[in-house]
Design a protein around this motif. Structure first.
Motif, mmCIF file in Angstrom:
data_model
loop_
_atom_site.group_PDB
_atom_site.id
_atom_site.type_symbol
_atom_site.label_atom_id
_atom_site.label_comp_id
_atom_site.label_asym_id
_atom_site.label_seq_id
_atom_site.Cartn_x
_atom_site.Cartn_y
_atom_site.Cartn_z
ATOM 1 N N THR A 4 -9.926 -68.055 -62.683
ATOM 2 C CA THR A 4 -9.054 -67.039 -62.876
ATOM 3 C C THR A 4 -8.595 -66.587 -61.438
ATOM 4 O O THR A 4 -7.303 -66.247 -61.378
ATOM 5 C CB THR A 4 -9.706 -65.848 -63.358
ATOM 6 N N PHE A 5 -9.380 -66.671 -60.393
ATOM 7 C CA PHE A 5 -9.187 -66.174 -59.118
ATOM 8 C C PHE A 5 -8.059 -67.208 -58.318
ATOM 9 O O PHE A 5 -7.097 -66.722 -57.810
ATOM 10 C CB PHE A 5 -10.449 -66.481 -58.160
ATOM 11 N N GLY A 6 -8.009 -68.407 -58.900
ATOM 12 C CA GLY A 6 -7.154 -69.443 -58.452
ATOM 13 C C GLY A 6 -5.604 -69.199 -58.964
ATOM 14 O O GLY A 6 -4.530 -69.218 -58.335
ATOM 15 N N ALA A 7 -5.727 -68.778 -60.107
ATOM 16 C CA ALA A 7 -4.504 -68.437 -60.957
ATOM 17 C C ALA A 7 -3.866 -67.269 -60.390
ATOM 18 O O ALA A 7 -2.525 -66.942 -59.976
ATOM 19 C CB ALA A 7 -4.403 -68.136 -62.496
ATOM 20 N N VAL A 8 -4.773 -66.196 -59.763
ATOM 21 C CA VAL A 8 -3.958 -64.971 -59.299
ATOM 22 C C VAL A 8 -3.721 -65.398 -58.113
ATOM 23 O O VAL A 8 -2.666 -64.752 -57.616
ATOM 24 C CB VAL A 8 -5.233 -63.886 -59.192
ATOM 25 N N LEU A 9 -4.384 -66.133 -57.047
ATOM 26 C CA LEU A 9 -3.680 -66.468 -55.687
ATOM 27 C C LEU A 9 -2.490 -67.389 -55.904
ATOM 28 O O LEU A 9 -1.616 -67.057 -55.187
ATOM 29 C CB LEU A 9 -4.807 -67.374 -54.891
ATOM 30 N N ILE A 15 4.938 -65.016 -55.505
ATOM 31 C CA ILE A 15 5.447 -63.951 -55.228
ATOM 32 C C ILE A 15 5.891 -63.602 -53.643
ATOM 33 O O ILE A 15 6.789 -63.162 -53.227
ATOM 34 C CB ILE A 15 4.517 -62.432 -55.386
ATOM 35 N N GLY A 16 4.951 -64.127 -52.677
ATOM 36 C CA GLY A 16 5.122 -64.185 -51.137
ATOM 37 C C GLY A 16 6.446 -65.019 -50.820
ATOM 38 O O GLY A 16 6.913 -64.685 -50.143
ATOM 39 N N ILE A 17 6.065 -66.072 -51.528
ATOM 40 C CA ILE A 17 7.301 -67.391 -51.312
ATOM 41 C C ILE A 17 8.704 -66.417 -51.693
ATOM 42 O O ILE A 17 9.634 -66.628 -50.831
ATOM 43 C CB ILE A 17 6.973 -68.461 -52.046
ATOM 44 N N ILE A 18 8.781 -65.875 -52.752
ATOM 45 C CA ILE A 18 10.151 -65.403 -52.991
ATOM 46 C C ILE A 18 10.441 -64.396 -52.371
ATOM 47 O O ILE A 18 11.613 -64.162 -51.987
ATOM 48 C CB ILE A 18 9.956 -64.798 -54.674
ATOM 49 N N LEU A 46 2.757 -69.445 -49.043
ATOM 50 C CA LEU A 46 2.594 -70.975 -48.852
ATOM 51 C C LEU A 46 0.861 -70.994 -49.156
ATOM 52 O O LEU A 46 0.405 -71.875 -49.882
ATOM 53 C CB LEU A 46 3.140 -71.543 -48.016
ATOM 54 N N ILE A 47 0.356 -70.287 -47.960
ATOM 55 C CA ILE A 47 -1.258 -70.455 -47.967
ATOM 56 C C ILE A 47 -1.904 -70.020 -49.439
ATOM 57 O O ILE A 47 -2.723 -70.745 -49.790
ATOM 58 C CB ILE A 47 -1.580 -69.663 -46.883
ATOM 59 N N PHE A 48 -1.659 -68.965 -49.919
ATOM 60 C CA PHE A 48 -2.044 -68.432 -51.008
ATOM 61 C C PHE A 48 -1.718 -69.648 -52.487
ATOM 62 O O PHE A 48 -2.636 -69.821 -52.984
ATOM 63 C CB PHE A 48 -1.451 -66.913 -51.527
ATOM 64 N N PHE A 49 -0.372 -69.837 -52.315
ATOM 65 C CA PHE A 49 -0.103 -70.764 -53.571
ATOM 66 C C PHE A 49 -0.853 -71.959 -53.419
ATOM 67 O O PHE A 49 -1.434 -72.572 -54.256
ATOM 68 C CB PHE A 49 1.437 -71.153 -53.266
ATOM 69 N N PHE A 50 -0.665 -72.843 -52.309
ATOM 70 C CA PHE A 50 -1.588 -73.979 -52.139
ATOM 71 C C PHE A 50 -3.247 -73.754 -52.479
ATOM 72 O O PHE A 50 -3.806 -74.774 -53.097
ATOM 73 C CB PHE A 50 -1.333 -74.912 -51.176
ATOM 74 N N SER A 51 -3.795 -72.726 -51.803
ATOM 75 C CA SER A 51 -5.161 -72.508 -51.914
ATOM 76 C C SER A 51 -5.579 -72.463 -53.275
ATOM 77 O O SER A 51 -6.461 -72.798 -53.921
ATOM 78 C CB SER A 51 -5.698 -71.497 -51.009
ATOM 79 N N GLY A 52 -4.516 -71.609 -54.106
ATOM 80 C CA GLY A 52 -4.648 -71.233 -55.734
ATOM 81 C C GLY A 52 -4.482 -72.540 -56.504
ATOM 82 O O GLY A 52 -5.510 -72.802 -57.233
ATOM 83 N N ILE A 53 -3.575 -73.293 -56.104
ATOM 84 C CA ILE A 53 -3.505 -74.419 -56.650
ATOM 85 C C ILE A 53 -4.621 -75.490 -56.498
ATOM 86 O O ILE A 53 -5.226 -75.985 -57.680
ATOM 87 C CB ILE A 53 -2.305 -74.982 -56.229
ATOM 88 N N ASN A 54 -4.986 -75.366 -55.503
ATOM 89 C CA ASN A 54 -6.181 -76.502 -55.100
ATOM 90 C C ASN A 54 -7.513 -75.894 -55.825
ATOM 91 O O ASN A 54 -8.201 -76.637 -56.494
ATOM 92 C CB ASN A 54 -6.637 -76.516 -53.556
ATOM 93 N N LEU A 55 -7.687 -74.649 -55.921
ATOM 94 C CA LEU A 55 -8.948 -74.030 -56.686
ATOM 95 C C LEU A 55 -9.006 -74.307 -58.011
ATOM 96 O O LEU A 55 -9.876 -74.804 -58.495
ATOM 97 C CB LEU A 55 -8.942 -72.534 -56.267
#
Length: 65
Positions: A4-9, A15-18, A46-55
């Motif tokens: 869930t935390f990964g999905a939120v990230l 949102i940050g990228i957009i 980008l950092i949040f997106f890739f860390s969330g996807i990785n998580l």
């Protein structure tokens, strides 16, 4: 919980990228940031997106009672 935390990230990253792309295209007029400082929300996104996807990708599904 971690999934869930990964999905939120990931969502915050999108949102940050957009927001960063929008601020860059608008030249800072409508997004309260300048043209060059619009890179900050883009990079953070980008950092949040890739860390969330990785998580989400690395967490294994386990059935806990």
């Amino acid at each position: 919980m971690k999934r869930t935390f990964g999905a939120v990230l990931t969502i915050l990253g999108i949102i940050g990228i957009i927001w960063g792309a929008y601020a860059f295209l608008m030249g800072g007029d409508g997004a309260m940031v300048g043209k060059f400082s619009s890179a900050v929300p883009f990079v953070i996104g980008l950092i949040f997106f890739f860390s969330g996807i990785n998580l989400v990708k690395t967490i294994k599904d386990t059935d806990t009672p």
